[in-house]
Design a protein around this motif. Structure first.
Motif, PDB file in Angstrom:
ATOM      1  N   TYR A   1       0.166  -1.450  15.332  1.00  0.00           N
ATOM      2  CA  TYR A   1      -0.936  -0.597  14.872  1.00  0.00           C
ATOM      3  C   TYR A   1      -0.443   0.754  14.378  1.00  0.00           C
ATOM      4  N   ILE A   2       0.760   1.143  14.775  1.00  0.00           N
ATOM      5  CA  ILE A   2       1.316   2.412  14.302  1.00  0.00           C
ATOM      6  C   ILE A   2       1.412   2.406  12.778  1.00  0.00           C
ATOM      7  N   ALA A   3       1.756   1.258  12.201  1.00  0.00           N
ATOM      8  CA  ALA A   3       1.921   1.158  10.752  1.00  0.00           C
ATOM      9  C   ALA A   3       0.618   1.427  10.010  1.00  0.00           C
ATOM     10  N   ILE A   4      -0.483   0.807  10.448  1.00  0.00           N
ATOM     11  CA  ILE A   4      -1.741   0.997   9.733  1.00  0.00           C
ATOM     12  C   ILE A   4      -2.301   2.387   9.973  1.00  0.00           C
ATOM     13  N   VAL A   5      -2.141   2.937  11.181  1.00  0.00           N
ATOM     14  CA  VAL A   5      -2.605   4.297  11.450  1.00  0.00           C
ATOM     15  C   VAL A   5      -1.842   5.289  10.580  1.00  0.00           C
ATOM     16  N   ALA A   6      -0.534   5.116  10.484  1.00  0.00           N
ATOM     17  CA  ALA A   6       0.281   6.011   9.659  1.00  0.00           C
ATOM     18  C   ALA A   6      -0.110   5.919   8.187  1.00  0.00           C
ATOM     19  N   SER A   7      -0.344   4.699   7.695  1.00  0.00           N
ATOM     20  CA  SER A   7      -0.707   4.531   6.281  1.00  0.00           C
ATOM     21  C   SER A   7      -2.060   5.167   5.979  1.00  0.00           C
ATOM     22  N   LEU A   8      -2.995   5.077   6.906  1.00  0.00           N
ATOM     23  CA  LEU A   8      -4.302   5.710   6.713  1.00  0.00           C
ATOM     24  C   LEU A   8      -4.173   7.232   6.663  1.00  0.00           C
ATOM     25  N   LEU A   9      -3.338   7.784   7.525  1.00  0.00           N
ATOM     26  CA  LEU A   9      -3.170   9.233   7.578  1.00  0.00           C
ATOM     27  C   LEU A   9      -2.485   9.781   6.318  1.00  0.00           C
ATOM     28  N   MET A  10      -1.737   8.942   5.623  1.00  0.00           N
ATOM     29  CA  MET A  10      -1.050   9.377   4.401  1.00  0.00           C
ATOM     30  C   MET A  10      -1.927   9.286   3.159  1.00  0.00           C
ATOM     31  N   MET A  11      -3.116   8.718   3.289  1.00  0.00           N
ATOM     32  CA  MET A  11      -3.989   8.548   2.131  1.00  0.00           C
ATOM     33  C   MET A  11      -4.591   9.870   1.675  1.00  0.00           C
TER      34      MET A  11
ATOM     35  N   THR B   1      -4.058  -4.413  -8.381  1.00  0.00           N
ATOM     36  CA  THR B   1      -4.705  -3.412  -7.532  1.00  0.00           C
ATOM     37  C   THR B   1      -3.694  -2.546  -6.785  1.00  0.00           C
ATOM     38  N   LEU B   2      -2.464  -2.993  -6.673  1.00  0.00           N
ATOM     39  CA  LEU B   2      -1.444  -2.214  -5.966  1.00  0.00           C
ATOM     40  C   LEU B   2      -1.033  -0.958  -6.727  1.00  0.00           C
ATOM     41  N   ARG B   3      -1.527  -0.795  -7.956  1.00  0.00           N
ATOM     42  CA  ARG B   3      -1.206   0.441  -8.675  1.00  0.00           C
ATOM     43  C   ARG B   3      -1.986   1.635  -8.122  1.00  0.00           C
ATOM     44  N   TYR B   4      -3.017   1.368  -7.331  1.00  0.00           N
ATOM     45  CA  TYR B   4      -3.769   2.448  -6.692  1.00  0.00           C
ATOM     46  C   TYR B   4      -3.056   2.858  -5.401  1.00  0.00           C
ATOM     47  N   ARG B   5      -2.697   4.131  -5.284  1.00  0.00           N
ATOM     48  CA  ARG B   5      -1.871   4.593  -4.169  1.00  0.00           C
ATOM     49  C   ARG B   5      -2.518   4.317  -2.816  1.00  0.00           C
ATOM     50  N   ASN B   6      -3.785   4.626  -2.672  1.00  0.00           N
ATOM     51  CA  ASN B   6      -4.445   4.424  -1.377  1.00  0.00           C
ATOM     52  C   ASN B   6      -4.445   2.957  -0.972  1.00  0.00           C
ATOM     53  N   TYR B   7      -4.736   2.083  -1.944  1.00  0.00           N
ATOM     54  CA  TYR B   7      -4.746   0.660  -1.619  1.00  0.00           C
ATOM     55  C   TYR B   7      -3.338   0.170  -1.302  1.00  0.00           C
ATOM     56  N   ARG B   8      -2.355   0.727  -1.987  1.00  0.00           N
ATOM     57  CA  ARG B   8      -0.962   0.347  -1.738  1.00  0.00           C
ATOM     58  C   ARG B   8      -0.543   0.743  -0.316  1.00  0.00           C
ATOM     59  N   LEU B   9      -0.951   1.931   0.117  1.00  0.00           N
ATOM     60  CA  LEU B   9      -0.659   2.367   1.486  1.00  0.00           C
ATOM     61  C   LEU B   9      -1.349   1.459   2.500  1.00  0.00           C
ATOM     62  N   TYR B  10      -2.612   1.169   2.238  1.00  0.00           N
ATOM     63  CA  TYR B  10      -3.380   0.293   3.122  1.00  0.00           C
ATOM     64  C   TYR B  10      -2.731  -1.081   3.206  1.00  0.00           C
ATOM     65  N   PHE B  11      -2.334  -1.602   2.062  1.00  0.00           N
ATOM     66  CA  PHE B  11      -1.717  -2.931   1.984  1.00  0.00           C
ATOM     67  C   PHE B  11      -0.431  -2.973   2.804  1.00  0.00           C
ATOM     68  N   SER B  12       0.403  -1.943   2.689  1.00  0.00           N
ATOM     69  CA  SER B  12       1.675  -1.927   3.409  1.00  0.00           C
ATOM     70  C   SER B  12       1.461  -1.791   4.914  1.00  0.00           C
ATOM     71  N   GLY B  13       0.522  -0.937   5.318  1.00  0.00           N
ATOM     72  CA  GLY B  13       0.250  -0.789   6.743  1.00  0.00           C
ATOM     73  C   GLY B  13      -0.337  -2.044   7.356  1.00  0.00           C
ATOM     74  N   GLN B  14      -1.249  -2.667   6.626  1.00  0.00           N
ATOM     75  CA  GLN B  14      -1.869  -3.902   7.103  1.00  0.00           C
ATOM     76  C   GLN B  14      -0.870  -5.043   7.196  1.00  0.00           C
ATOM     77  N   SER B  15       0.124  -5.050   6.319  1.00  0.00           N
ATOM     78  CA  SER B  15       1.101  -6.144   6.318  1.00  0.00           C
ATOM     79  C   SER B  15       1.844  -6.231   7.647  1.00  0.00           C
ATOM     80  N   VAL B  16       2.000  -5.083   8.304  1.00  0.00           N
ATOM     81  CA  VAL B  16       2.640  -5.067   9.625  1.00  0.00           C
ATOM     82  C   VAL B  16       1.621  -5.335  10.725  1.00  0.00           C
ATOM     83  N   SER B  17       0.489  -4.642  10.649  1.00  0.00           N
ATOM     84  CA  SER B  17      -0.505  -4.725  11.712  1.00  0.00           C
ATOM     85  C   SER B  17      -1.097  -6.128  11.867  1.00  0.00           C
ATOM     86  N   LEU B  18      -1.355  -6.803  10.749  1.00  0.00           N
ATOM     87  CA  LEU B  18      -1.976  -8.127  10.818  1.00  0.00           C
ATOM     88  C   LEU B  18      -1.041  -9.176  11.417  1.00  0.00           C
ATOM     89  N   ILE B  19       0.246  -9.039  11.177  1.00  0.00           N
ATOM     90  CA  ILE B  19       1.193  -9.960  11.817  1.00  0.00           C
ATOM     91  C   ILE B  19       1.117  -9.791  13.327  1.00  0.00           C
TER      92      ILE B  19
END
Length: 423
Positions: free
Chosen positions: A186-196, A12-30
């Motif tokens: 939260y900056i990470a997930i907000v930034a990743s959403l804005l790049m989608m 599923t990481l081949r989808y750009r939007n999901y990849r952005l979401y995944f990377s932003g969440q990886s920081v925010s969830l920690i």
């Protein structure tokens, strides 16, 4: 030159939007887990009360029980991307306020209760919209189960790293800086959403009535046996089993005679087990067989929780929690996946809001119940009772499995999730 191909478990990481979401969440969830562990530790340090630990957990989760069904109507009518963006921004503001109160020494228990309630209101919208938005980030619905499993893996990587980091930070710099780190994450997930690159989806007609849509969503869930039974199983386990996490500070301090680092070890053991379950589910290419896995996982969760409840040797307790995390992950993710693959798209937001109600909404009642029981019969007997109830729920679910298969397989064939010959 060979082209790099993602392993099937990460397809599923081949989808750009999901990849952005995944990377932003990886920081925010920690950051979220750092705050959760630090907050539980702060409450217990301020009050030395298992009951108040339960009360704080109750206040934080209870809005999901009352507001999630209404949130589902909003989600089906609004742009999911914009709504998710706002929930992240508001969560960041909540963390900032909490950090300021602790760092200035002004924090009191009532502050934690009020801020917990506000976060609960935000999460009433965040949890179902997050689940509903996953479908819009991937190109093929047959990859939905993999996307949900990867999201669960991400949650449990955070569960593994967050408590360990929190235990170290609480000991070194205190709880206030933990809340500050969460706010910054939260900056990470907000930034990743804005790049989608997000496509606007059709919103429900203005002529439709919200209350009628709410009734329609409730009727759909109530009358569709597979979804109804799965939500009932999830609700019971959330009520009786999931609140074990809120009592972990008591086990760390009073049962195992440790400190914040011991709490980190306990929660990390849960995370490692859950992570293992997530990787296993991510490798599955079909939802065929998920019913058995859900029941088996619920039984593992209940058994390991019951054994852990009366273990006093820390290494053995950590082994028990590995299986607790494994069962919890497979049950939770399995139910989420089956519901998401069964539900009609126009009712996804409302259905996932009832999922949030069953999962997050029942936890506050469980937190409150566990706090009351812990004060009367002790934390060990409280977890024992919860584990036995989960085992009983798994037994009842096993009897309904043949009927579930009969009703779900034709739907999977219609949606081309299963080939016709497998019905």
């Amino acid at each position: 030159m060979k082209t790099f191909v993602l392993p099937d478990a990460f397809r599923t990481l081949r989808y750009r939007n999901y990849r952005l979401y995944f990377s932003g969440q990886s920081v925010s969830l920690i950051g979220t887990w750092i705050q959760l562990i630090a907050l539980n530790w702060l409450v217990y340090e301020l009050t030395h009360s298992a009951l108040l630990l339960g009360v704080v957990g109750f206040v934080t989760r209870i809005p999901s029980f009352f507001l999630s069904p209404f949130a589902g109507v909003v989600i089906d009518r609004m742009n999911k991307f914009k709504l998710l963006l706002w929930t992240q921004i508001l969560s960041m503001i909540q963390a900032i306020i909490l950090a300021v109160l602790v760092l200035t020494g002004a924090v009191q228990v009532w502050h934690i209760l009020v801020l917990g309630g506000l976060l609960g209101i935000i999460n009433s919208f965040d949890a179902p919209v997050r689940q509903s938005f996953i479908v819009e980030m991937i190109g093929k619905k047959e990859d939905l189960s993999n996307a949900i499993a990867l999201n669960s893996i991400l949650v449990n990587i955070a569960r593994l790293l967050g408590p360990t980091i929190a235990g170290i930070l609480v000991a070194l710099v205190g709880e206030g800086w933990c809340f500050s780190i969460n706010a910054a994450s939260y900056i990470a997930i907000v930034a990743s959403l804005l790049m989608m690159d997000v496509t606007e989806h059709t919103i429900a007609s203005e002529k439709s009535r919200p209350l009628a849509e709410l009734r329609e969503g409730f009727s759909y869930v109530k009358n569709f046996t597979p979804i109804r039974n799965l939500l009932l199983l999830l609700a019971l386990v959330s009520l009786m089993g999931m609140p074990f996490q809120v009592l972990m500070p008591v086990f760390a301090k009073d049962i195992f005679r440790g400190g914040s680092h011991t709490l980190g070890f306990l929660m990390s053991a849960v995370g490692i087990g859950a992570l293992s379950g997530g990787f296993y589910l991510a490798t599955m290419k079909t939802v065929l067989g998920y019913g058995k896995k859900i029941i088996f996982a619920t039984m593992i969760f209940g058994c390991s929780l019951a054994v852990f409840s009366h273990v006093t040797y820390l290494p053995l307790a950590l082994v028990c929690l590995l299986f607790t995390g494994l069962g919890m992950m497979m049950q939770m993710t399995g139910i989420n996946t089956v519901i998401q693959t069964l539900v009609d798209d126009d009712k996804r937001g409302r259905t996932m809001s009832f999922h949030a109600m069953a999962f997050f909404g029942m936890v506050p009642f469980g937190n409150l119940l566990s706090g009351v029981l812990a004060d009367s019969i002790g934390v060990q007997n409280t977890l024992l009772a919860g584990g036995l109830c989960c085992m009983l729920a798994a037994t009842f679910a096993a009897y309904s499995l043949p009927k579930m298969r009969e009703l779900t397989r034709p739907i999977y064939v219609r949606k081309h999730i299963l080939p016709h010959e497998e019905v």
